[in-house]
Write an enzyme that holds these catalytic residues in place. Structure first.
Site, PDB file in Angstrom:
ATOM      1  N   GLU A  69       0.843  -1.188   0.000  1.00  0.00           N
ATOM      2  CA  GLU A  69       0.000   0.000   0.000  1.00  0.00           C
ATOM      3  C   GLU A  69       0.876   1.234   0.000  1.00  0.00           C
ATOM      4  O   GLU A  69       1.769   1.370   0.843  1.00  0.00           O
ATOM      5  CB  GLU A  69      -0.937   0.037   1.207  1.00  0.00           C
ATOM      6  N   ASP A 144      -2.191  12.109  -2.962  1.00  0.00           N
ATOM      7  CA  ASP A 144      -2.231  13.574  -2.957  1.00  0.00           C
ATOM      8  C   ASP A 144      -2.615  14.061  -4.348  1.00  0.00           C
ATOM      9  O   ASP A 144      -1.936  13.765  -5.327  1.00  0.00           O
ATOM     10  CB  ASP A 144      -0.860  14.124  -2.567  1.00  0.00           C
ATOM     11  N   LYS A 148      -3.508  22.260  -7.560  1.00  0.00           N
ATOM     12  CA  LYS A 148      -3.108  23.419  -8.351  1.00  0.00           C
ATOM     13  C   LYS A 148      -2.437  22.960  -9.643  1.00  0.00           C
ATOM     14  O   LYS A 148      -1.590  22.071  -9.636  1.00  0.00           O
ATOM     15  CB  LYS A 148      -2.161  24.308  -7.560  1.00  0.00           C
ATOM     16  N   ASP A 180     -10.862  11.002  -4.863  1.00  0.00           N
ATOM     17  CA  ASP A 180     -12.073  11.822  -4.810  1.00  0.00           C
ATOM     18  C   ASP A 180     -11.924  13.095  -5.637  1.00  0.00           C
ATOM     19  O   ASP A 180     -12.756  13.998  -5.525  1.00  0.00           O
ATOM     20  CB  ASP A 180     -12.410  12.186  -3.356  1.00  0.00           C
ATOM     21  N   THR A 219     -13.266   5.285   5.299  1.00  0.00           N
ATOM     22  CA  THR A 219     -12.514   6.026   6.307  1.00  0.00           C
ATOM     23  C   THR A 219     -13.157   7.387   6.573  1.00  0.00           C
ATOM     24  O   THR A 219     -14.025   7.848   5.824  1.00  0.00           O
ATOM     25  CB  THR A 219     -11.074   6.246   5.841  1.00  0.00           C
ATOM     26  N   PHE A 221     -11.709  10.145   6.162  1.00  0.00           N
ATOM     27  CA  PHE A 221     -11.307  10.991   5.042  1.00  0.00           C
ATOM     28  C   PHE A 221     -12.310  10.858   3.903  1.00  0.00           C
ATOM     29  O   PHE A 221     -12.769  11.854   3.334  1.00  0.00           O
ATOM     30  CB  PHE A 221      -9.908  10.584   4.563  1.00  0.00           C
ATOM     31  N   GLU A 222     -12.678   9.630   3.572  1.00  0.00           N
ATOM     32  CA  GLU A 222     -13.625   9.415   2.483  1.00  0.00           C
ATOM     33  C   GLU A 222     -15.013   9.934   2.846  1.00  0.00           C
ATOM     34  O   GLU A 222     -15.714  10.504   1.998  1.00  0.00           O
ATOM     35  CB  GLU A 222     -13.692   7.940   2.110  1.00  0.00           C
TER      36      GLU A 222
END
Length: 242
Positions: A69, A144, A148, A180, A219, A221-222
């Site tokens: 991972e 990540d 930008k 996402d 998670t 985050f998701e």
């Protein structure tokens, strides 16, 4: 070494920036006690690989399918997936020390024996210390996005990386990605579809996107991404080479 280093004249732009972040007291204790047991630095692993790729059996004490991972974050899904598949060994590569320390806590809380952690550059690890055709899977969940435009050259999933990752998969091995960010999802799919040694598992489905698998943990985050209206895309590829 499994591949020669990138010439200095064509130096790779890293997909991450390493910021030193203070650990909580609990994380510091976990790091002191458990990092020597479950963790290693990529630089040390690469140095040891000068005579050949590293043998994961030396780390786990057994021979088993191995999943790598890249970017495990705080380790929420990493620990859950390792716990759900005790017959498979897992290696998580991350640069964020608080996340690694938190994952150490998850390992010890769950009593996981099939998960090891590496701190450092996953691309360097793949190039120099992972044998071709040796991985059952590679997972890259929410890399990540470098949103930008001027920073997009830092995105991890680019043709040269996908070519490298595919070469490290065993025949039939999987490359599973999720993001996402809509434009990154499109980029990832275009790059992976163009790699001749990968086959899109959802190629015959409408849209070509992999339905979100039930076994991939949701998670925090998701959950936040969904709450903010960002659609999450999964992409699953199989290594299609001898």
């Amino acid at each position: 070494m499994s591949e020669t280093a990138t010439p200095a004249t064509h130096r790779r732009i890293p997909s991450f920036v390493h910021h030193r972040t203070r650990l909580t007291d609990g994380q510091q204790q976990a790091w002191r006690q458990w990092w020597p047991v479950y963790g290693r630095d990529v630089a040390d692993v690469v140095a040891e690989a000068g005579s050949g790729p590293v043998d994961p059996a030396d780390w786990f004490g057994r021979t088993a399918p191995l999943v790598l991972e890249i970017g495990s974050g705080m380790g929420e899904s990493t620990a859950a997936l390792a716990a759900a598949a005790p017959e498979t060994d897992h290696i998580a590569v991350e640069i964020y020390e608080p996340g690694l320390a938190q994952l150490l806590m998850r390992i010890t809380d769950r009593g996981l024996s099939n998960l090891r952690l590496l701190r450092g550059d996953a691309v360097e690890l793949l190039k120099e210390a992972v044998a071709p055709g040796s991985l059952a899977g590679i997972r890259i969940f929410f890399p990540d996005p470098w949103p930008k435009r001027k920073h997009r050259k830092r995105r991890l999933v680019r043709p040269e990386f996908v070519r490298l990752a595919a070469s490290r998969l065993a025949p039939g091995g999987t490359l599973h990605l999720a993001t996402d960010w809509a434009d990154y999802a499109t980029q990832i799919r275009a790059v992976c579809d163009a790699e001749p040694t990968l086959r899109n598992a959802a190629a015959d489905q409408q849209g070509g996107w992999t339905p979100r698998p039930d076994w991939r943990p949701m998670t925090k985050f998701e959950q936040r991404a969904v709450a903010e209206g960002r659609a999450v895309r999964d992409l699953l590829y199989h290594a299609d080479h001898e």
